[in-house]
Design an enzyme around this catalytic site. Sequence first.
Site, PDB file in Angstrom:
ATOM      1  N   GLY A 110       0.804  -1.233   0.000  1.00  0.00           N
ATOM      2  CA  GLY A 110       0.000   0.000   0.000  1.00  0.00           C
ATOM      3  C   GLY A 110       0.824   1.264   0.000  1.00  0.00           C
ATOM      4  O   GLY A 110       0.392   2.302   0.511  1.00  0.00           O
ATOM      5  N   ALA A 111       2.021   1.214  -0.599  1.00  0.00           N
ATOM      6  CA  ALA A 111       2.920   2.383  -0.555  1.00  0.00           C
ATOM      7  C   ALA A 111       2.693   3.343  -1.718  1.00  0.00           C
ATOM      8  O   ALA A 111       3.476   4.264  -1.899  1.00  0.00           O
ATOM      9  CB  ALA A 111       4.374   1.910  -0.539  1.00  0.00           C
ATOM     10  N   THR A 112       1.626   3.133  -2.484  1.00  0.00           N
ATOM     11  CA  THR A 112       1.389   4.027  -3.629  1.00  0.00           C
ATOM     12  C   THR A 112       0.486   5.202  -3.275  1.00  0.00           C
ATOM     13  O   THR A 112       0.177   6.027  -4.133  1.00  0.00           O
ATOM     14  CB  THR A 112       0.754   3.237  -4.792  1.00  0.00           C
TER      15      THR A 112
ATOM     16  N   GLY B  33      -1.408   7.689   0.273  1.00  0.00           N
ATOM     17  CA  GLY B  33      -1.758   7.952   1.669  1.00  0.00           C
ATOM     18  C   GLY B  33      -0.722   7.562   2.705  1.00  0.00           C
ATOM     19  O   GLY B  33       0.453   7.952   2.634  1.00  0.00           O
TER      20      GLY B  33
ATOM     21  N   GLY C 187       0.731   4.666   3.486  1.00  0.00           N
ATOM     22  CA  GLY C 187       1.860   3.837   3.038  1.00  0.00           C
ATOM     23  C   GLY C 187       2.887   4.631   2.263  1.00  0.00           C
ATOM     24  O   GLY C 187       4.096   4.434   2.417  1.00  0.00           O
TER      25      GLY C 187
ATOM     26  N   SER D 240      -6.634   0.154  12.701  1.00  0.00           N
ATOM     27  CA  SER D 240      -7.460   1.362  12.746  1.00  0.00           C
ATOM     28  C   SER D 240      -8.246   1.419  14.039  1.00  0.00           C
ATOM     29  O   SER D 240      -8.626   0.375  14.607  1.00  0.00           O
ATOM     30  CB  SER D 240      -8.453   1.351  11.578  1.00  0.00           C
TER      31      SER D 240
ATOM     32  N   TYR E 201     -15.725  -2.757   7.652  1.00  0.00           N
ATOM     33  CA  TYR E 201     -14.358  -2.268   7.870  1.00  0.00           C
ATOM     34  C   TYR E 201     -13.907  -2.660   9.283  1.00  0.00           C
ATOM     35  O   TYR E 201     -12.796  -3.181   9.481  1.00  0.00           O
ATOM     36  CB  TYR E 201     -14.353  -0.749   7.696  1.00  0.00           C
TER      37      TYR E 201
END
Length: 300
Positions: free
Chosen positions: A27-29, A31, A33, A155, A181
């Site tokens: 998820g580093a692409t 926000g 990450g 979260s 979620y």
Amino acid sequence: MAYRKIRRKRWRTTDARMDGKLCVITGATSGVGLAAARRLAKGGADLVLVARDRDKAEAVKAELEAAHAVRADIVIADFVRLSDVRGAAEDIRSRYPAVDVLINCAGLFSTKRRVTEDGHEMTFQVNHLASFLMTMLLLETVIRSPQGRIIQVNSFGHRFGGLDLGDLDWQRRAYLWPRAYGASKLAQLMAMHTFAALLKETDATVNAVHPGLVGSNIVQNSGFLLRWLMHTFKKRLLKDPAVSGEALYFLAAAPELKHMTGRYFSLTAEAKPAAVTKNEALCVQVWERSLGLTGLRQSP
Ligand SMILES: NC(=O)c1ccc[n+]([C@@H]2O[C@H](COP(=O)([O-])OP(=O)(O)OC[C@H]3O[C@@H](n4cnc5c(N)ncnc54)[C@H](OP(=O)(O)O)[C@@H]3O)[C@@H](O)[C@H]2O)c1
């Protein structure tokens, strides 16, 4: 109340460097990450970016390698396919003898119920099953590091309820996205306790973190109203994801966390997770179901 108390605490930072360390981050692409990847690269860490979108990942790689003397490799995987997660983990295991830090950050929520190719509700699969499978398959590789760290980007939403082991895919209940979620994040948090137990005799640790309420693209799978609200109030209500990046760096690098494991943090402050996470019998059930649903153990 508890959340407000935590918000008032001062966030901790560290000057510790991560030169020569290898961090795998999902998820580093975007926000949280992306902010973490930037901070890790600034701290000297080499990165493996696990991403579903090659163009986005190439852009992050180019940015990080141009700005810092680090290497950022790319592994492509879309977590709506568990076979992709297996392939990514296999690729990482074959290319790197040890992983110093694994950050499971990829995540989403969806205002509509969607089902993956594996037949699971999408939020539950991407947020929990994929991170569970990735962690299981990379566990030995993390243990091989002198002090491996696993960070589950969780979260505050794990408190939203919704975890029903009899209906994980929301077939019998009306789908409510905050609860879907919440279910995915609660399952991830409960599984973390078993990961901590598995790692007990090793030098590796596992912790979970609420990365703050920050402006990101997390509403991209939402209806118009939520996207409009995010667009309109992002700057006023939400923090810059750099705050999350700094917190994740602290959890990955701070020497004082060397022996901290099985904990839940709100940014850099240790926090109390929902009381249900202490239910050991339920933790075992979540663990067993996660093994079954990811194909790591055949269901009876
Ligand atoms: N933002 C907040 O306030 C907040 C609060 C609490 C927790 N979190 C947690 O922080 C994490 C990151 O969220 P964010 O807010 O930074 O959202 P974001 O900006 O949407 O970033 C999510 C990341 O996950 C990736 N991703 C989404 N679906 C994927 C899939 N099917 N396969 C592989 N990768 C996928 C995205 O890839 P693409 O770039 O290709 O879309 C992106 O890199 C999540 O776990 C979220 O639950 C965020």
